[in-house]
Each structure stands twice: as C-alpha cells, then as structure tokens.
Design a protein around this motif. Structure first.
Motif, PDB file in Angstrom:
ATOM      1  N   ASN A   1       0.778  -1.235   0.000  1.00 55.73           N
ATOM      2  CA  ASN A   1       0.000   0.000   0.000  1.00 55.73           C
ATOM      3  C   ASN A   1       0.813   1.291   0.000  1.00 55.73           C
ATOM      4  OD1 ASN A   1      -2.838  -1.006   0.176  1.00 55.73           O
ATOM      5  ND2 ASN A   1      -1.951  -2.060   1.932  1.00 55.73           N
ATOM      6  N   TYR A   2       2.070   1.238   0.346  1.00 60.32           N
ATOM      7  CA  TYR A   2       2.853   2.465   0.469  1.00 60.32           C
ATOM      8  C   TYR A   2       4.161   2.346  -0.293  1.00 60.32           C
ATOM      9  CZ  TYR A   2      -0.458   3.317   4.185  1.00 60.32           C
ATOM     10  OH  TYR A   2      -1.607   3.484   4.886  1.00 60.32           O
ATOM     11  N   GLY A   3       4.579   3.421  -0.895  1.00 64.59           N
ATOM     12  CA  GLY A   3       5.849   3.473  -1.591  1.00 64.59           C
ATOM     13  C   GLY A   3       5.752   2.959  -3.016  1.00 64.59           C
ATOM     14  N   ASN A   4       6.923   2.958  -3.671  1.00 61.66           N
ATOM     15  CA  ASN A   4       7.024   2.447  -5.038  1.00 61.66           C
ATOM     16  C   ASN A   4       8.469   2.034  -5.278  1.00 61.66           C
ATOM     17  OD1 ASN A   4       8.524   4.800  -5.719  1.00 61.66           O
ATOM     18  ND2 ASN A   4       6.640   5.908  -6.172  1.00 61.66           N
ATOM     19  N   GLY A   5       8.806   1.731  -6.515  1.00 66.64           N
ATOM     20  CA  GLY A   5      10.152   1.268  -6.839  1.00 66.64           C
ATOM     21  C   GLY A   5      11.246   2.277  -6.566  1.00 66.64           C
ATOM     22  N   ARG A   6      10.897   3.542  -6.420  1.00 59.93           N
ATOM     23  CA  ARG A   6      11.901   4.588  -6.147  1.00 59.93           C
ATOM     24  C   ARG A   6      12.066   4.871  -4.659  1.00 59.93           C
ATOM     25  NH1 ARG A   6       8.690   6.490 -10.088  1.00 59.93           N
ATOM     26  NH2 ARG A   6       7.769   8.028  -8.686  1.00 59.93           N
ATOM     27  N   THR A   7      11.331   4.172  -3.816  1.00 54.97           N
ATOM     28  CA  THR A   7      11.440   4.376  -2.372  1.00 54.97           C
ATOM     29  C   THR A   7      12.833   3.936  -1.910  1.00 54.97           C
ATOM     30  OG1 THR A   7       9.079   3.974  -2.099  1.00 54.97           O
ATOM     31  CG2 THR A   7      10.452   3.747  -0.133  1.00 54.97           C
ATOM     32  N   PRO A   8      13.530   4.776  -1.134  1.00 57.84           N
ATOM     33  CA  PRO A   8      14.858   4.396  -0.651  1.00 57.84           C
ATOM     34  C   PRO A   8      14.813   3.097   0.170  1.00 57.84           C
ATOM     35  CG  PRO A   8      14.440   6.714  -0.216  1.00 57.84           C
ATOM     36  CD  PRO A   8      13.154   6.111  -0.698  1.00 57.84           C
ATOM     37  N   VAL A   9      15.845   2.323   0.083  1.00 56.28           N
ATOM     38  CA  VAL A   9      16.094   1.086   0.816  1.00 56.28           C
ATOM     39  C   VAL A   9      15.156  -0.051   0.400  1.00 56.28           C
ATOM     40  CG1 VAL A   9      16.357  -0.015   3.075  1.00 56.28           C
ATOM     41  CG2 VAL A   9      17.004   2.382   2.796  1.00 56.28           C
ATOM     42  N   LEU A  10      13.856   0.130   0.499  1.00 56.36           N
ATOM     43  CA  LEU A  10      12.921  -0.960   0.224  1.00 56.36           C
ATOM     44  C   LEU A  10      12.277  -0.885  -1.160  1.00 56.36           C
ATOM     45  CD1 LEU A  10      11.063  -1.166   3.661  1.00 56.36           C
ATOM     46  CD2 LEU A  10      12.861  -2.655   2.790  1.00 56.36           C
ATOM     47  N   GLY A  11      12.760  -0.024  -2.037  1.00 50.82           N
ATOM     48  CA  GLY A  11      12.138   0.176  -3.340  1.00 50.82           C
ATOM     49  C   GLY A  11      11.963  -1.096  -4.155  1.00 50.82           C
ATOM     50  N   ASN A  12      13.018  -1.921  -4.265  1.00 48.57           N
ATOM     51  CA  ASN A  12      12.925  -3.160  -5.044  1.00 48.57           C
ATOM     52  C   ASN A  12      11.916  -4.130  -4.438  1.00 48.57           C
ATOM     53  OD1 ASN A  12      14.640  -2.513  -7.089  1.00 48.57           O
ATOM     54  ND2 ASN A  12      16.424  -3.499  -6.180  1.00 48.57           N
ATOM     55  N   ILE A  13      11.903  -4.217  -3.132  1.00 47.48           N
ATOM     56  CA  ILE A  13      10.957  -5.121  -2.463  1.00 47.48           C
ATOM     57  C   ILE A  13       9.529  -4.621  -2.667  1.00 47.48           C
ATOM     58  CG2 ILE A  13      10.204  -6.002  -0.217  1.00 47.48           C
ATOM     59  CD1 ILE A  13      13.165  -5.966   0.626  1.00 47.48           C
ATOM     60  N   ILE A  14       9.332  -3.319  -2.544  1.00 45.37           N
ATOM     61  CA  ILE A  14       7.994  -2.741  -2.740  1.00 45.37           C
ATOM     62  C   ILE A  14       7.519  -2.999  -4.166  1.00 45.37           C
ATOM     63  CG2 ILE A  14       6.701  -0.578  -2.876  1.00 45.37           C
ATOM     64  CD1 ILE A  14       8.441   0.413  -0.511  1.00 45.37           C
ATOM     65  N   ALA A  15       8.389  -2.761  -5.146  1.00 41.57           N
ATOM     66  CA  ALA A  15       8.012  -2.978  -6.543  1.00 41.57           C
ATOM     67  C   ALA A  15       7.673  -4.447  -6.795  1.00 41.57           C
ATOM     68  CB  ALA A  15       9.141  -2.528  -7.463  1.00 41.57           C
ATOM     69  N   ALA A  16       8.441  -5.350  -6.208  1.00 39.58           N
ATOM     70  CA  ALA A  16       8.172  -6.777  -6.393  1.00 39.58           C
ATOM     71  C   ALA A  16       6.848  -7.178  -5.742  1.00 39.58           C
ATOM     72  CB  ALA A  16       9.317  -7.601  -5.815  1.00 39.58           C
ATOM     73  N   PHE A  17       6.594  -6.692  -4.544  1.00 40.97           N
ATOM     74  CA  PHE A  17       5.341  -7.023  -3.853  1.00 40.97           C
ATOM     75  C   PHE A  17       4.142  -6.468  -4.613  1.00 40.97           C
ATOM     76  CE2 PHE A  17       7.617  -8.565  -0.244  1.00 40.97           C
ATOM     77  CZ  PHE A  17       6.707  -9.308   0.480  1.00 40.97           C
ATOM     78  N   GLN A  18       4.239  -5.213  -5.055  1.00 40.63           N
ATOM     79  CA  GLN A  18       3.128  -4.623  -5.792  1.00 40.63           C
ATOM     80  C   GLN A  18       2.974  -5.279  -7.160  1.00 40.63           C
ATOM     81  OE1 GLN A  18       3.980  -0.403  -5.610  1.00 40.63           O
ATOM     82  NE2 GLN A  18       3.314  -0.267  -3.486  1.00 40.63           N
ATOM     83  N   GLY A  19       4.077  -5.709  -7.751  1.00 38.21           N
ATOM     84  CA  GLY A  19       4.040  -6.374  -9.054  1.00 38.21           C
ATOM     85  C   GLY A  19       3.353  -7.719  -9.023  1.00 38.21           C
ATOM     86  N   HIS A  20       3.424  -8.422  -7.889  1.00 37.06           N
ATOM     87  CA  HIS A  20       2.775  -9.739  -7.873  1.00 37.06           C
ATOM     88  C   HIS A  20       1.254  -9.630  -7.843  1.00 37.06           C
ATOM     89  CE1 HIS A  20       2.502  -9.749  -3.340  1.00 37.06           C
ATOM     90  NE2 HIS A  20       1.428 -10.454  -3.602  1.00 37.06           N
ATOM     91  N   HIS A  21       0.730  -8.441  -7.594  1.00 38.81           N
ATOM     92  CA  HIS A  21      -0.718  -8.240  -7.700  1.00 38.81           C
ATOM     93  C   HIS A  21      -1.104  -7.950  -9.159  1.00 38.81           C
ATOM     94  CE1 HIS A  21      -1.590  -8.436  -3.458  1.00 38.81           C
ATOM     95  NE2 HIS A  21      -0.557  -7.657  -3.225  1.00 38.81           N
ATOM     96  N   THR A  22      -0.189  -7.343  -9.898  1.00 34.68           N
ATOM     97  CA  THR A  22      -0.425  -7.071 -11.311  1.00 34.68           C
ATOM     98  C   THR A  22      -0.334  -8.351 -12.138  1.00 34.68           C
ATOM     99  OG1 THR A  22       0.573  -4.898 -11.006  1.00 34.68           O
ATOM    100  CG2 THR A  22       0.356  -5.671 -13.257  1.00 34.68           C
ATOM    101  N   ALA A  23       0.642  -9.190 -11.819  1.00 33.24           N
ATOM    102  CA  ALA A  23       0.863 -10.435 -12.561  1.00 33.24           C
ATOM    103  C   ALA A  23       1.117 -11.573 -11.576  1.00 33.24           C
ATOM    104  CB  ALA A  23       2.038 -10.265 -13.509  1.00 33.24           C
ATOM    105  N   PRO A  24       0.079 -12.059 -10.917  1.00 30.11           N
ATOM    106  CA  PRO A  24       0.271 -13.080  -9.882  1.00 30.11           C
ATOM    107  C   PRO A  24       0.817 -14.407 -10.398  1.00 30.11           C
ATOM    108  CG  PRO A  24      -2.068 -12.713 -10.285  1.00 30.11           C
ATOM    109  CD  PRO A  24      -1.321 -11.691 -11.071  1.00 30.11           C
ATOM    110  N   TRP A  25       0.711 -14.666 -11.670  1.00 30.32           N
ATOM    111  CA  TRP A  25       1.200 -15.914 -12.238  1.00 30.32           C
ATOM    112  C   TRP A  25       2.710 -16.072 -12.097  1.00 30.32           C
ATOM    113  CZ3 TRP A  25       4.702 -15.152 -16.072  1.00 30.32           C
ATOM    114  CH2 TRP A  25       4.707 -13.902 -16.709  1.00 30.32           C
TER     115      TRP A  25
END
Length: 135
Positions: A89-113
């Motif tokens: 729910n918070y942040g995006n791929g540009r968020t410091p430190v956790l950006g990659n994790i946030i993008a990956a978590f949010q991405g699995h809702h876009t393409a759960p397969w």
C-alpha cells in the motif's frame, strides 16, 4: 510482469524468472544462520534443565520452548502481515532502501502468475537482504 501475447514483459528492469546462484547462496545462508541461532537457543534452554530427581525442573525447558515457539510464530505472522500490507500500500520502486521489495510485492498483484514460475530462492531472496551483512 505482464503477459503480452504469450511473452513475458517485466515491470522491473533486469527481472528474471530463473534462479541465480547468488540467490540460492543468500537464502541458504539466511536459513542456515536462523537454524544456528535456533539450535543455540534450544541448547541454552535445555542446558538449564535440572536433574532427573526433580521432574518439574525437566518439564520446564519443554514449557519454555513450547511457549517461545507459540509466541515467536504469532509475532512472525503478525510482523509479516504488517510488512506485506505496508509494502503493498505504500511506496514504489523509487522508495529508498525498500524500493525493489515494494516494486516486487506490488508487481505480484499485477501479474500473480509469476510467483508460480519462479523458484523458491528467486521468490524470497529479496527478503533475505537485511540479513546479508550479518552473514
């Protein structure tokens, strides 16, 4: 990740479904360190056990271990739920430190397969990065 006419298009640059040796090493090292810490704690708990002449003192380590496991499981479940909710729910791929994790978590809702087409270490290695310096 988005399926486009049967082809894979990735949301994250340089993302890959194949498991790399460094991912296996990071996950294995993290699991091994957790196992070592757990075994050390169990050894300390059981080394404090009393003698066979006092049955209650022998029961104590089992009670401590069982209550520790229940408490730890509850906290881990709560913590992982809060973490998952927050990165969804918070942040995006540009968020410091956790950006990659946030993008990956949010991405699995876009393409759960994609989670079903990745190996275990490829799926969870990003969660092991905080333990890397400790290894």
């Amino acid at each position: 990740l988005i399926r486009s006419k049967g082809r894979e298009a990735f949301v994250l640059e340089n993302d890959d479904l194949t498991t790399k040796p460094y991912q296996v090493a990071l996950v294995s090292g993290t699991f091994a360190s957790h196992l070592a810490i757990s075994l050390y704690c169990l050894r300390e708990i059981f080394s404090s056990a009393g003698s066979f002449s006092d049955p209650l003192s022998l029961l104590s380590p089992f009670v401590v271990t069982a209550s520790s496991l229940a408490f730890t499981y509850t906290l881990a479940d709560l913590g992982s739920g809060i973490f998952h909710w927050s990165v969804d729910n918070y942040g995006n791929g540009r968020t410091p430190v956790l950006g990659n994790i946030i993008a990956a978590f949010q991405g699995h809702h876009t393409a759960p397969w994609t989670i079903t087409e990745r190996g275990f270490c490829n799926n969870v290695h990003k969660l092991c990065y905080p333990f890397g310096p400790a290894l």
